[in-house]
Design an enzyme around this catalytic site. Structure first.
Site, PDB file in Angstrom:
ATOM      1  N   LYS A  71       1.052  10.371   5.415  1.00 14.74           N
ATOM      2  CA  LYS A  71       1.218   9.005   5.924  1.00 14.74           C
ATOM      3  C   LYS A  71       2.516   8.358   5.445  1.00 14.74           C
ATOM      4  O   LYS A  71       2.633   7.143   5.422  1.00 14.74           O
ATOM      5  CB  LYS A  71      -0.010   8.175   5.532  1.00 14.74           C
ATOM      6  CG  LYS A  71      -1.327   8.736   6.081  1.00 14.74           C
ATOM      7  CD  LYS A  71      -2.486   7.759   5.925  1.00 14.74           C
ATOM      8  CE  LYS A  71      -3.767   8.348   6.540  1.00 14.74           C
ATOM      9  NZ  LYS A  71      -4.922   7.417   6.462  1.00 14.74           N
ATOM     10  N   ARG A 123     -10.900   9.992   1.780  1.00 12.57           N
ATOM     11  CA  ARG A 123     -10.764  10.663   3.080  1.00 12.57           C
ATOM     12  C   ARG A 123     -11.913  11.642   3.292  1.00 12.57           C
ATOM     13  O   ARG A 123     -12.302  11.901   4.429  1.00 12.57           O
ATOM     14  CB  ARG A 123      -9.393  11.331   3.188  1.00 12.57           C
ATOM     15  CG  ARG A 123      -8.283  10.284   3.281  1.00 12.57           C
ATOM     16  CD  ARG A 123      -6.890  10.875   3.349  1.00 12.57           C
ATOM     17  NE  ARG A 123      -5.894   9.803   3.215  1.00 12.57           N
ATOM     18  CZ  ARG A 123      -4.611  10.005   2.962  1.00 12.57           C
ATOM     19  NH1 ARG A 123      -4.152  11.241   2.834  1.00 12.57           N
ATOM     20  NH2 ARG A 123      -3.782   8.983   2.858  1.00 12.57           N
ATOM     21  N   LYS A 126       0.842  -1.193   0.000  1.00 12.71           N
ATOM     22  CA  LYS A 126       0.000   0.000   0.000  1.00 12.71           C
ATOM     23  C   LYS A 126       0.879   1.246   0.000  1.00 12.71           C
ATOM     24  O   LYS A 126       1.712   1.431   0.878  1.00 12.71           O
ATOM     25  CB  LYS A 126      -0.911  -0.011   1.228  1.00 12.71           C
ATOM     26  CG  LYS A 126      -1.720   1.273   1.355  1.00 12.71           C
ATOM     27  CD  LYS A 126      -2.814   1.162   2.375  1.00 12.71           C
ATOM     28  CE  LYS A 126      -3.526   2.500   2.527  1.00 12.71           C
ATOM     29  NZ  LYS A 126      -4.612   2.432   3.508  1.00 12.71           N
ATOM     30  N   LYS A 165      -2.325  -1.595  -3.781  1.00 15.22           N
ATOM     31  CA  LYS A 165      -3.165  -0.391  -3.723  1.00 15.22           C
ATOM     32  C   LYS A 165      -2.326   0.864  -3.816  1.00 15.22           C
ATOM     33  O   LYS A 165      -1.307   0.928  -3.135  1.00 15.22           O
ATOM     34  CB  LYS A 165      -3.905  -0.419  -2.390  1.00 15.22           C
ATOM     35  CG  LYS A 165      -4.764   0.793  -2.128  1.00 15.22           C
ATOM     36  CD  LYS A 165      -5.326   0.714  -0.736  1.00 15.22           C
ATOM     37  CE  LYS A 165      -6.157   1.952  -0.470  1.00 15.22           C
ATOM     38  NZ  LYS A 165      -6.481   2.092   0.913  1.00 15.22           N
ATOM     39  N   SER A 204     -10.396   5.481  -4.579  1.00 15.87           N
ATOM     40  CA  SER A 204     -11.345   6.578  -4.760  1.00 15.87           C
ATOM     41  C   SER A 204     -10.895   7.572  -5.826  1.00 15.87           C
ATOM     42  O   SER A 204     -11.696   8.019  -6.642  1.00 15.87           O
ATOM     43  CB  SER A 204     -11.555   7.287  -3.422  1.00 15.87           C
ATOM     44  OG  SER A 204     -10.321   7.742  -2.896  1.00 15.87           O
TER      45      SER A 204
HETATM   46  C1  PBG Z   1      -7.489   3.552   5.625  1.00 22.75           C
HETATM   47  C2  PBG Z   1      -7.788   3.370   4.187  1.00 22.75           C
HETATM   48  C3  PBG Z   1      -7.600   4.272   3.128  1.00 22.75           C
HETATM   49  C4  PBG Z   1      -8.185   3.678   2.013  1.00 22.75           C
HETATM   50  C5  PBG Z   1      -8.665   2.424   2.403  1.00 22.75           C
HETATM   51  N1  PBG Z   1      -8.398   2.245   3.744  1.00 22.75           N
HETATM   52  C6  PBG Z   1      -7.043   5.645   3.065  1.00 22.75           C
HETATM   53  C7  PBG Z   1      -5.729   5.938   3.615  1.00 22.75           C
HETATM   54  O1  PBG Z   1      -4.903   5.078   3.864  1.00 22.75           O
HETATM   55  O2  PBG Z   1      -5.506   7.129   3.808  1.00 22.75           O
HETATM   56  C8  PBG Z   1      -8.279   4.324   0.660  1.00 22.75           C
HETATM   57  C9  PBG Z   1      -9.397   3.882  -0.183  1.00 22.75           C
HETATM   58  C10 PBG Z   1      -9.664   4.743  -1.367  1.00 22.75           C
HETATM   59  O3  PBG Z   1      -9.013   5.773  -1.621  1.00 22.75           O
HETATM   60  O4  PBG Z   1     -10.598   4.395  -2.094  1.00 22.75           O
HETATM   61  N2  PBG Z   1      -6.247   3.264   6.086  1.00 22.75           N
END
Ligand code: PBG
Length: 332
Positions: free
Chosen positions: A224, A211, A201, A255, A281
């Protein structure tokens, strides 16, 4: 490969001439069984709240989440994934609402499992929807503290699994979290709970609209990058995936999706694991923005974007297009 004939005995276009021929030689297929549909539960009754940054996506109260799960079942979508919108009043630095067995996620899991027992339910494990600072873990001395976070995440996973969640999906990128959660599940007698780890990720700008959907955009302080991966790295992702498999992950995920198709292919080739990819997203909203302007053809671009993941080696895709794509495939 043997000797290759050349033009004109070879004409590549012969096999592209008719629809039946194209279907006959297609190397990959898309089916509703390839999709995992992310949903955003919120408190309340009979509520559907549009997510501004994600046209067509709504936050749903638990009763409406159940309707969506029923629809998914009818369409042949095997799994729904749940991401909570948490009331800002419930957010704390330690994200303790994540451990509340009656939080909106656990209520949604129980309601789905009662109404649609044969659909799989996936829950995200991370603290960001619950923390006042928007980070995935607890903060100690200005740092997202790894080992302290592991304890909370393990409890969060247990609360979700006890509510009936089938697939625990840690998305936090703390070191050792898959092992900690697997040990916790075993100790609690939850031997059959699956783990799909967000193994590779990346720290991505493509999460922006999500978010907004879960209400952590305004909360997030900083970024992050001390726990999610650097987009520059590929070998490092392979080490992350290997670790999660060794720690007990049943399935792994890459991801975001489209900018990281190379990683889907590498992970599949190297590990031969059930491999998933998250069309996040930002990818969804980017495509929707162009579709809404008439710049791209809706149905074709949705299915093409998803086929790309299959071609790259994914077994399945987490996608906000799951319902739309499943309908398109049924009507073809
Ligand atoms: C939480 C999480 C995130 C997503 C899924 N679980 C966002 C992040 O890590 O900030 C993103 C999903 C998306 O953008 O569709 N940790």
């Amino acid at each position: 490969m043997g000797p290759t004939p050349s033009f004109p005995s070879l004409r590549m276009r012969r096999l592209r001439r008719h629809d039946w021929a194209r279907r006959l030689v297609a190397e990959h297929t898309l089916s509703p069984a390839d999709f995992i549909w992310p949903l955003f539960p919120i408190d309340g009754q009979n509520r559907r709240e549009p997510v501004g940054s994600m046209p067509g996506v709504e936050r749903l109260s638990v009763d409406q989440i159940v309707r969506a799960a029923e629809e998914a079942m009818t369409l042949g979508i095997p799994v729904v994934a749940l991401f909570p919108y948490t009331d800002p009043a419930l957010k704390t630095p330690d994200g303790r609402e994540a451990l509340n067995p009656s939080n909106v996620i656990c209520r949604a899991v129980r309601a789905i499992k009662k109404a649609v027992p044969d659909i799989g339910v996936l829950c995200d494990v991370a603290l960001d929807p619950y923390t006042s600072h928007g980070h995935d873990g607890v903060i100690v001395d200005d740092d997202v503290a790894n080992d302290e976070t592991l304890e909370v995440l393990t409890k969060q996973a247990l609360v979700q699994a006890e509510a009936g969640c089938d697939i625990i999906a840690p998305s936090d990128m703390m070191d050792g979290r898959v092992g900690a959660i697997r040990t916790g599940l075993e100790a609690a007698g939850l031997k059959n709970t699956l783990i799909m780890s967000y193994a590779a990720k990346y720290a991505s700008a493509f999460y922006g609209p999500y978010r907004d959907a879960v209400g952590s955009a305004k909360a997030l302080i900083g970024d992050k990058r001390t726990y999610q991966m650097d987009p520059a790295n590929s070998d490092e992702a392979m080490r992350e995936v290997a670790l999660d498999i060794a720690e007990g992950a049943d399935m792994v995920m890459v991801k975001p999706g489209m900018p990281y198709l190379d990683m889907v292919r590498r992970v599949k080739d190297e590990f031969r694991m059930p491999t998933f990819v998250y069309q996040v997203s930002g990818e969804y909203s980017m495509l929707m923005a162009a579709i809404e302007r008439g710049w791209m053809e809706r149905d074709r671009v949705i299915l093409e974007s998803l086929m790309g993941f299959k071609r790259a080696g994914a077994n399945g895709v987490l996608t906000y297009f799951a319902r739309d794509a499943a309908k398109l495939l049924k009507n073809r």
